[in-house]
Design a protein around this motif. Structure first.
Motif, PDB file in Angstrom:
ATOM      1  N   TRP A  84       8.908  16.876   4.490  1.00 16.42           N
ATOM      2  CA  TRP A  84       9.225  15.136   4.960  1.00 16.42           C
ATOM      3  C   TRP A  84      10.341  14.351   5.899  1.00 16.42           C
ATOM      4  O   TRP A  84       9.191  13.847   6.327  1.00 16.42           O
ATOM      5  CB  TRP A  84       9.569  14.312   3.090  1.00 16.42           C
ATOM      6  CG  TRP A  84       9.769  13.108   3.097  1.00 16.42           C
ATOM      7  CD1 TRP A  84      11.212  12.484   3.395  1.00 16.42           C
ATOM      8  CD2 TRP A  84       9.386  11.836   2.563  1.00 16.42           C
ATOM      9  NE1 TRP A  84      10.648  11.231   2.737  1.00 16.42           N
ATOM     10  CE2 TRP A  84       9.604  10.786   2.197  1.00 16.42           C
ATOM     11  CE3 TRP A  84       7.935  11.905   2.367  1.00 16.42           C
ATOM     12  CZ2 TRP A  84       8.595   9.364   1.898  1.00 16.42           C
ATOM     13  CZ3 TRP A  84       7.087  10.717   1.498  1.00 16.42           C
ATOM     14  CH2 TRP A  84       7.334  10.662   1.968  1.00 16.42           C
ATOM     15  N   GLU A  96       0.707  -0.930  -0.138  1.00 14.81           N
ATOM     16  CA  GLU A  96      -0.100   0.310  -0.087  1.00 14.81           C
ATOM     17  C   GLU A  96       1.057   1.426  -0.594  1.00 14.81           C
ATOM     18  O   GLU A  96       0.750   2.219  -0.358  1.00 14.81           O
ATOM     19  CB  GLU A  96      -1.307  -0.029   1.680  1.00 14.81           C
ATOM     20  CG  GLU A  96      -1.865   1.364   0.883  1.00 14.81           C
ATOM     21  CD  GLU A  96      -2.513   0.791   2.670  1.00 14.81           C
ATOM     22  OE1 GLU A  96      -4.081   1.345   2.434  1.00 14.81           O
ATOM     23  OE2 GLU A  96      -2.436   0.753   3.562  1.00 14.81           O
ATOM     24  N   HIS A  97       1.800   1.100   0.979  1.00 16.36           N
ATOM     25  CA  HIS A  97       3.131   2.417   1.086  1.00 16.36           C
ATOM     26  C   HIS A  97       3.629   2.859  -0.499  1.00 16.36           C
ATOM     27  O   HIS A  97       3.937   3.741  -1.073  1.00 16.36           O
ATOM     28  CB  HIS A  97       3.701   2.118   2.043  1.00 16.36           C
ATOM     29  CG  HIS A  97       4.794   3.680   2.096  1.00 16.36           C
ATOM     30  ND1 HIS A  97       4.209   4.632   2.806  1.00 16.36           N
ATOM     31  CD2 HIS A  97       6.487   3.387   1.695  1.00 16.36           C
ATOM     32  CE1 HIS A  97       5.657   5.099   2.669  1.00 16.36           C
ATOM     33  NE2 HIS A  97       6.664   4.590   1.398  1.00 16.36           N
ATOM     34  N   TRP A  98       4.011   1.667  -1.564  1.00 15.35           N
ATOM     35  CA  TRP A  98       4.900   1.700  -2.382  1.00 15.35           C
ATOM     36  C   TRP A  98       3.265   2.310  -3.738  1.00 15.35           C
ATOM     37  O   TRP A  98       4.277   2.981  -4.180  1.00 15.35           O
ATOM     38  CB  TRP A  98       5.514   0.426  -2.731  1.00 15.35           C
ATOM     39  CG  TRP A  98       5.876   0.455  -4.163  1.00 15.35           C
ATOM     40  CD1 TRP A  98       6.163  -0.329  -5.186  1.00 15.35           C
ATOM     41  CD2 TRP A  98       7.173   0.802  -4.340  1.00 15.35           C
ATOM     42  NE1 TRP A  98       6.867   0.488  -6.228  1.00 15.35           N
ATOM     43  CE2 TRP A  98       7.591   0.700  -5.552  1.00 15.35           C
ATOM     44  CE3 TRP A  98       8.177   1.652  -3.548  1.00 15.35           C
ATOM     45  CZ2 TRP A  98       8.474   1.195  -5.855  1.00 15.35           C
ATOM     46  CZ3 TRP A  98       9.206   1.897  -3.863  1.00 15.35           C
ATOM     47  CH2 TRP A  98       9.459   1.692  -5.114  1.00 15.35           C
ATOM     48  N   LEU A  99       2.676   2.120  -3.348  1.00 18.41           N
ATOM     49  CA  LEU A  99       1.755   2.392  -4.107  1.00 18.41           C
ATOM     50  C   LEU A  99       1.262   3.500  -4.107  1.00 18.41           C
ATOM     51  O   LEU A  99       1.330   3.858  -4.880  1.00 18.41           O
ATOM     52  CB  LEU A  99       0.181   1.588  -4.455  1.00 18.41           C
ATOM     53  CG  LEU A  99       0.132  -0.230  -4.906  1.00 18.41           C
ATOM     54  CD1 LEU A  99      -1.006  -0.604  -4.598  1.00 18.41           C
ATOM     55  CD2 LEU A  99       0.392   0.102  -6.142  1.00 18.41           C
ATOM     56  N   ALA A 100       1.147   4.590  -3.034  1.00 17.95           N
ATOM     57  CA  ALA A 100       1.183   5.522  -2.891  1.00 17.95           C
ATOM     58  C   ALA A 100       2.388   6.261  -3.434  1.00 17.95           C
ATOM     59  O   ALA A 100       1.976   7.264  -4.257  1.00 17.95           O
ATOM     60  CB  ALA A 100       0.668   5.533  -1.920  1.00 17.95           C
ATOM     61  N   LEU A 101       3.474   5.808  -2.993  1.00 21.05           N
ATOM     62  CA  LEU A 101       4.530   6.728  -3.665  1.00 21.05           C
ATOM     63  C   LEU A 101       4.501   6.755  -4.927  1.00 21.05           C
ATOM     64  O   LEU A 101       4.603   7.618  -5.833  1.00 21.05           O
ATOM     65  CB  LEU A 101       5.574   5.629  -2.807  1.00 21.05           C
ATOM     66  CG  LEU A 101       6.297   6.044  -2.239  1.00 21.05           C
ATOM     67  CD1 LEU A 101       7.684   4.956  -1.256  1.00 21.05           C
ATOM     68  CD2 LEU A 101       6.403   7.580  -1.392  1.00 21.05           C
ATOM     69  N   LYS A 128       1.644   6.760  -6.666  1.00 25.41           N
ATOM     70  CA  LYS A 128       0.490   8.127  -7.331  1.00 25.41           C
ATOM     71  C   LYS A 128       0.965   8.651  -7.553  1.00 25.41           C
ATOM     72  O   LYS A 128       0.875   9.502  -8.235  1.00 25.41           O
ATOM     73  CB  LYS A 128      -0.608   7.116  -6.583  1.00 25.41           C
ATOM     74  CG  LYS A 128      -1.132   6.052  -6.636  1.00 25.41           C
ATOM     75  CD  LYS A 128      -2.058   6.061  -5.562  1.00 25.41           C
ATOM     76  CE  LYS A 128      -3.275   4.256  -6.123  1.00 25.41           C
ATOM     77  NZ  LYS A 128      -4.222   3.817  -5.264  1.00 25.41           N
ATOM     78  N   ALA A 129       1.927   9.319  -6.363  1.00 31.26           N
ATOM     79  CA  ALA A 129       2.751  10.384  -6.020  1.00 31.26           C
ATOM     80  C   ALA A 129       3.747  10.837  -7.118  1.00 31.26           C
ATOM     81  O   ALA A 129       3.312  11.617  -7.903  1.00 31.26           O
ATOM     82  CB  ALA A 129       2.921  10.801  -4.960  1.00 31.26           C
ATOM     83  N   ARG A 130       4.200   9.876  -7.758  1.00 29.94           N
ATOM     84  CA  ARG A 130       4.670   9.611  -8.771  1.00 29.94           C
ATOM     85  C   ARG A 130       4.763  10.813  -9.879  1.00 29.94           C
ATOM     86  O   ARG A 130       4.884  11.494 -10.982  1.00 29.94           O
ATOM     87  CB  ARG A 130       6.350   9.380  -8.796  1.00 29.94           C
ATOM     88  CG  ARG A 130       6.882   8.697 -10.130  1.00 29.94           C
ATOM     89  CD  ARG A 130       7.836   8.298 -10.515  1.00 29.94           C
ATOM     90  NE  ARG A 130       8.582   7.834  -9.019  1.00 29.94           N
ATOM     91  CZ  ARG A 130       8.863   6.459  -9.091  1.00 29.94           C
ATOM     92  NH1 ARG A 130       9.591   5.610  -9.282  1.00 29.94           N
ATOM     93  NH2 ARG A 130      10.297   6.818  -8.258  1.00 29.94           N
ATOM     94  N   GLU A 131       3.336  10.165 -10.056  1.00 26.53           N
ATOM     95  CA  GLU A 131       2.129   9.845 -10.980  1.00 26.53           C
ATOM     96  C   GLU A 131       2.107  10.865 -11.369  1.00 26.53           C
ATOM     97  O   GLU A 131       1.948  12.206 -12.666  1.00 26.53           O
ATOM     98  CB  GLU A 131       1.528   8.379 -10.973  1.00 26.53           C
ATOM     99  CG  GLU A 131       1.839   7.259 -11.834  1.00 26.53           C
ATOM    100  CD  GLU A 131       0.532   6.417 -12.105  1.00 26.53           C
ATOM    101  OE1 GLU A 131      -0.693   6.851 -11.198  1.00 26.53           O
ATOM    102  OE2 GLU A 131       1.108   5.576 -11.689  1.00 26.53           O
TER     103      GLU A 131
END
Length: 75
Positions: free
Chosen positions: A72, A38-43, A45-48
């Motif tokens: 951060w 979940e954390h990796w997916l959030a990162l 999405k933020a990059r996108e």
């Protein structure tokens, strides 16, 4: 109400599995991996979001990036 779960089989390095078990215990393995994914997916999405912004508007201003870096790191 909790989300529906699905059982998957994954292959990971033994050293990673051992580190997870040391921290989460054998019974917490799935929860640990779920939270990490979940954390990796959030990162991602933020990059996108940043890439989409930069494509439309150009690079983010350096002062804004520095402000985000400070936040951060809790400065």
């Amino acid at each position: 109400m909790s989300e529906i779960t699905v059982k998957k089989s994954v292959t990971i390095r033994r050293s990673i599995a051992e580190q997870i078990e040391e921290r989460a215990g054998a019974g917490g393995f799935s929860s640990f991996v779920d939270a990490a994914a979940e954390h990796w997916l959030a990162l991602l999405k933020a990059r996108e979001i940043v890439e989409d912004y930069e494509q439309a508007n150009g690079p983010l201003p350096e002062d804004l990036l520095e402000e985000v870096r400070r936040e951060w790191h809790g400065e």
